[in-house]
Scaffold this motif. Structure first.
Motif, PDB file in Angstrom:
ATOM      1  N   HIS A   9       0.793  -1.405  -0.016  1.00 48.34           N
ATOM      2  CA  HIS A   9      -0.136   0.195   0.084  1.00 48.34           C
ATOM      3  C   HIS A   9       0.811   1.055  -0.170  1.00 48.34           C
ATOM      4  O   HIS A   9       0.367   2.384  -0.645  1.00 48.34           O
ATOM      5  N   ASP A 184       1.802   6.361  -2.418  1.00 43.63           N
ATOM      6  CA  ASP A 184       0.506   5.623  -1.436  1.00 43.63           C
ATOM      7  C   ASP A 184      -0.548   5.290  -2.577  1.00 43.63           C
ATOM      8  O   ASP A 184      -1.060   6.078  -3.497  1.00 43.63           O
ATOM      9  N   ASP A 186      -3.249   3.843  -1.828  1.00 52.51           N
ATOM     10  CA  ASP A 186      -4.835   4.108  -1.421  1.00 52.51           C
ATOM     11  C   ASP A 186      -5.341   5.522  -2.045  1.00 52.51           C
ATOM     12  O   ASP A 186      -6.271   5.717  -2.425  1.00 52.51           O
TER      13      ASP A 186
END
Length: 264
Positions: A9, A184, A186
């Motif tokens: 992630h 990142d 996400d």
């Protein structure tokens, strides 16, 4: 740079703040040169006389080249007068003559190591000193004469702006810039933050999809090569992760970034 976190992630790279030894060395040299200047200028210099009677007493002429205090003692009756003397030659750059104080001791002119120069303020100071010495010689009621100039303190006081600059320079530049880069998945963004000790330099954000390549920039120096990691965007813009170049080997870090971004 170092890898702080690496999973499916997030990938976080950071470069910690480190002392900037080059700037500290420069500041140290400035301070040393200032103190050496005060050292070689000298300490107290001037004239001290003690009168016992109108024709009796003693004097000390204090000269302090290179910090060594030299005292020349003579009888008060040998001190005839003080006067301002003009230099034999004009200054090669300004074309002005300089002035300094001389004491007539018996029939010999002896320079008094006091401020000298060409501007009106310095000449006014010299006139006051000469007047004070001559008044002392002519006035029996004045028992003591003490004319001293602390050149060491004057030099240090004049160096206060330099010391202030050194302090500000140390506070602002004592550390090299640190970097923190977060990739990142996400949020699908990467965020680069560059910081100095007391301030944030800049913050950069781009979508991960805009990164087309991860490269190692090379800078050649006389002592060898230095490197830094740079992101290349699809627009062709280059985004270096650190301001400076370093001798570290970044191959493994670059490989991890490419792997995280699925770049071949």
């Amino acid at each position: 740079m170092q890898v702080r976190k690496f999973n499916s992630h997030q990938l976080i790279l950071f470069k910690p703040l480190k002392p900037n030894w080059r700037n500290l060395y420069f500041t140290f040299l400035c301070t040393i040169f200032t103190l050496l200047g005060a050292f070689f200028v000298g300490s107290d210099s001037g004239l001290v006389c003690q009168k016992i009677s109108p024709n009796q007493g003693s004097c000390e002429l204090i000269q302090s080249p290179f910090w060594i205090k030299v005292k020349q003692k003579f009888k008060l009756s040998d001190l005839r007068e003080a006067k301002i003397k003009k230099s034999d030659k004009a200054d090669g750059q300004t074309g002005k003559y300089s002035y300094h104080i001389v004491l007539l001791i018996k029939n010999t002119e002896v320079p008094l190591n006091f401020s000298e120069g060409t501007n009106e303020d310095i000449n006014a100071t010299l006139n006051k000193v000469v007047t004070r010495i001559n008044q002392y010689i002519a006035t029996p009621e004045i028992k003591k004469l003490n004319i001293l100039q602390n050149q060491f303190s004057s030099w240090l006081l004049g160096s206060i702006p330099l010391f202030a600059f050194n302090i500000v320079f140390i506070v602002c530049e004592i550390y090299e810039a640190g970097s923190n880069c977060i990739f990142d998945r996400d949020t699908n963004y990467f965020r680069l933050t560059r910081k100095k000790w007391l301030r944030c330099i800049d913050v950069i954000e781009y979508p991960l999809g805009k990164i087309s390549e991860v490269e190692i920039e090379i800078c050649d120096y006389a002592m060898g090569q230095s490197h830094r990691i740079t992101l290349k965007l699809d627009s062709g813009q280059l985004v270096p992760l650190t301001q400076d170049y370093y001798s570290d080997d970044y191959q493994e870090i670059v490989s991890n970034v490419r792997k995280f971004l699925n770049l071949s």
